[in-house]
Enzyme design. Structure first.
Site, PDB file in Angstrom:
ATOM      1  N   LYS A 142     -68.793  92.081   4.477  1.00 45.87           N
ATOM      2  CA  LYS A 142     -70.115  92.716   4.375  1.00 45.87           C
ATOM      3  C   LYS A 142     -71.069  91.943   3.480  1.00 45.87           C
ATOM      4  O   LYS A 142     -72.278  91.983   3.682  1.00 45.87           O
ATOM      5  CB  LYS A 142     -69.975  94.157   3.882  1.00 45.87           C
ATOM      6  CG  LYS A 142     -69.490  95.114   4.964  1.00 45.87           C
ATOM      7  CD  LYS A 142     -69.715  96.563   4.559  1.00 45.87           C
ATOM      8  CE  LYS A 142     -69.354  97.500   5.698  1.00 45.87           C
ATOM      9  NZ  LYS A 142     -67.894  97.571   5.924  1.00 45.87           N
ATOM     10  N   SER A 168     -60.961  91.226   8.051  1.00 46.13           N
ATOM     11  CA  SER A 168     -62.316  91.463   7.541  1.00 46.13           C
ATOM     12  C   SER A 168     -62.388  91.810   6.064  1.00 46.13           C
ATOM     13  O   SER A 168     -63.399  91.550   5.414  1.00 46.13           O
ATOM     14  CB  SER A 168     -62.988  92.561   8.371  1.00 46.13           C
ATOM     15  OG  SER A 168     -62.174  93.722   8.407  1.00 46.13           O
ATOM     16  N   GLU A 174     -78.200 103.252   3.222  1.00 40.62           N
ATOM     17  CA  GLU A 174     -77.293 104.387   3.143  1.00 40.62           C
ATOM     18  C   GLU A 174     -75.878 103.834   3.065  1.00 40.62           C
ATOM     19  O   GLU A 174     -75.635 102.673   3.389  1.00 40.62           O
ATOM     20  CB  GLU A 174     -77.421 105.263   4.388  1.00 40.62           C
ATOM     21  CG  GLU A 174     -76.694 104.741   5.629  1.00 40.62           C
ATOM     22  CD  GLU A 174     -77.265 103.459   6.206  1.00 40.62           C
ATOM     23  OE1 GLU A 174     -78.466 103.183   5.975  1.00 40.62           O
ATOM     24  OE2 GLU A 174     -76.508 102.735   6.875  1.00 40.62           O
TER      25      GLU A 174
END
Ligand SMILES: *Cc1c(COP(=O)(O)O)cnc(C)c1O
Length: 416
Positions: free
Chosen positions: A101, A389, A123
């Site tokens: 991310k 990931s 958010e």
């Protein structure tokens, strides 16, 4: 044609100028939000080509994030599974802050800086996107507001603490069910009031144009590095690449650099406890075309009311009732195969990677590995490259409480 050129041409062709991947994507917003998104799009299309922006992002990736992350050959695990298929991992778990991310959050933060914005907002559900964005905000010296449902704040205390340590302002949302959907609504509302000084940073390849394109572009480093590294290690392309699909950002970044190659591509969706409504979040397997949060894609939805279905996965980062529009497009084109992994299959993969390779994966990433393990047991591929990931530090308390330390799973395995 040269494969690299073919890949570059794909990126130029999709999305179209107004943000469509075939019939999916686009931007369906109020005129005011449209204006804000136009500004972001125009800025991005100019800035992303400037040598200064490209060089600064390159330096950040190397010196702050620790890129390139390695590719690793899982020799023990491959042998355990019969040895016909060799499994390799792209180690995004070694990216700073523990997951992919940060790749798009640093890109979004740098864009905010070049646009002269003072604040970034977003958010968060489980808190992973909030932590990555708070990290970027601290790096760039930007203010950061993270909207989070009160229920999630109570459930995700360690990530709330991380965001606060990094200097972010965690804004509790007390409307409705007090979870992700209400947090999205609250963040959009806040954005409307302050878009002159602010950018809204979406956490995956989702939302209105230009976000599916921008977040994708920032994630392409995963597949570009991995392709070069894998060829360097083996002299060949992998037979297959595999990644988990929540909103679809780590997977799209892994997949596209292989889009022109003779490589099979597999996205793994969470099948949770089974195929009943509310038991899973396998949008591609059970969804239909629809509109949510300002874009068209394949969604899990209640046909009568046009409302999203409730979703569930043991991996909180995968429980979104839709997928990024580019995945819906690649699915319909038949270029990417979408398969599923149950909670229990993901947990088996989780424990195997711990015991056989010394790597504790995020439960999200364990879904990708579970998909690869299924393929390896079929034995049709000589090599599979899996995007790992993220790392599993965030998950260990939950795992031990609900599944123990893996003895059950590993015992069952011996009888397979
Ligand atoms: C958030 C998250 C995902 C799911 O998001 P995508 O946009 O589908 O990549 C997967 N793995 C990890 C470790 C995550 O934190």
């Amino acid at each position: 044609m040269n494969k690299y050129l073919e890949y570059q041409n794909y990126l130029k062709e999709y999305p179209s100028k107004d943000g469509y991947f075939g019939e999916y994507g686009g931007r369906y917003l109020t005129p005011e939000l449209n204006k804000a998104m136009d500004e972001v799009e125009t800025a991005y299309r100019t800035i992303c080509h400037s040598a200064q922006f490209i060089n600064e992002l390159r330096r950040i990736r190397k010196e702050f994030q620790g890129r390139p992350t390695p590719v690793y050959h899982c020799e023990r695990l491959s042998r355990l599974l019969g040895g016909q298929t060799q499994i390799y991992l792209k180690r995004e778990d070694l990216n700073h802050s523990g997951a992919h991310k940060l790749n798009h959050c640093m890109g979004e933060g740098l864009l905010a800086k070049y646009m002269g914005k003072k604040k970034i907002i977003a958010e968060t559900g489980a808190g992973q996107h909030g932590v990555a964005l708070a990290t970027a905000a601290a790096y760039f010296g930007l203010e950061c507001d993270i909207y989070m449902g009160e229920v999630d704040i109570a459930k995700q205390a360690p990530n709330v603490t991380r965001m606060k340590l990094l200097g972010a302002n965690v804004v509790p949302v007390s409307k409705g069910l007090k979870t992700l959907k209400e947090a999205v609504d609250a963040a959009f509302e806040a954005y409307l009031n302050e878009y002159e000084d602010t950018i809204y940073c979406i956490g995956s390849v989702l939302g209105p144009h230009p976000f599916p394109m921008m977040v994708r572009d920032f994630q392409l480093c995963i597949g570009e590095e991995a392709r070069e590294q894998f060829i360097g290690m083996t002299g060949l392309l992998p037979d297959a690449v595999v990644a988990c699909v929540g909103g679809g950002s780590n997977s799209i970044g892994m997949f596209l650099p292989f889009v022109a190659d003779p490589v099979e591509i597999y996205g793994v969706e969470p099948l949770g406890k089974g195929s009943g409504i509310g038991e899973h979040a396998a949008s591609m397997a059970y969804g239909t075309k629809g509109r949510l949060h300002g874009f068209d894609s394949i969604l899990l939805q209640n046909q009568k009311e046009g409302e999203p279905d409730p979703v569930y996965s043991v991996a909180s980062g995968l429980d979104y009732p839709g997928v990024g529009p580019e995945h819906a497009f690649l699915h319909d084109k038949g270029r990417v195969n979408y398969i599923t992994a149950l909670d229990d299959e993901a947990m088996e993969a989780f424990f195997l990677l711990c015991r056989y390779e010394g790597i504790i994966p995020a439960i999200e990433s364990a879904h990708a590995l579970a998909g690869a393990i299924k393929l390896a047991r079929e034995g049709k591929h000589a090599s599979i490259l899996v995007n790992l990931s993220g790392r599993g530090d965030k998950d260990i308390d939950y795992v031990v409480e609900h599944y123990g330390t893996g003895e059950e799973f590993l015992k069952n395995l011996e009888t397979k």
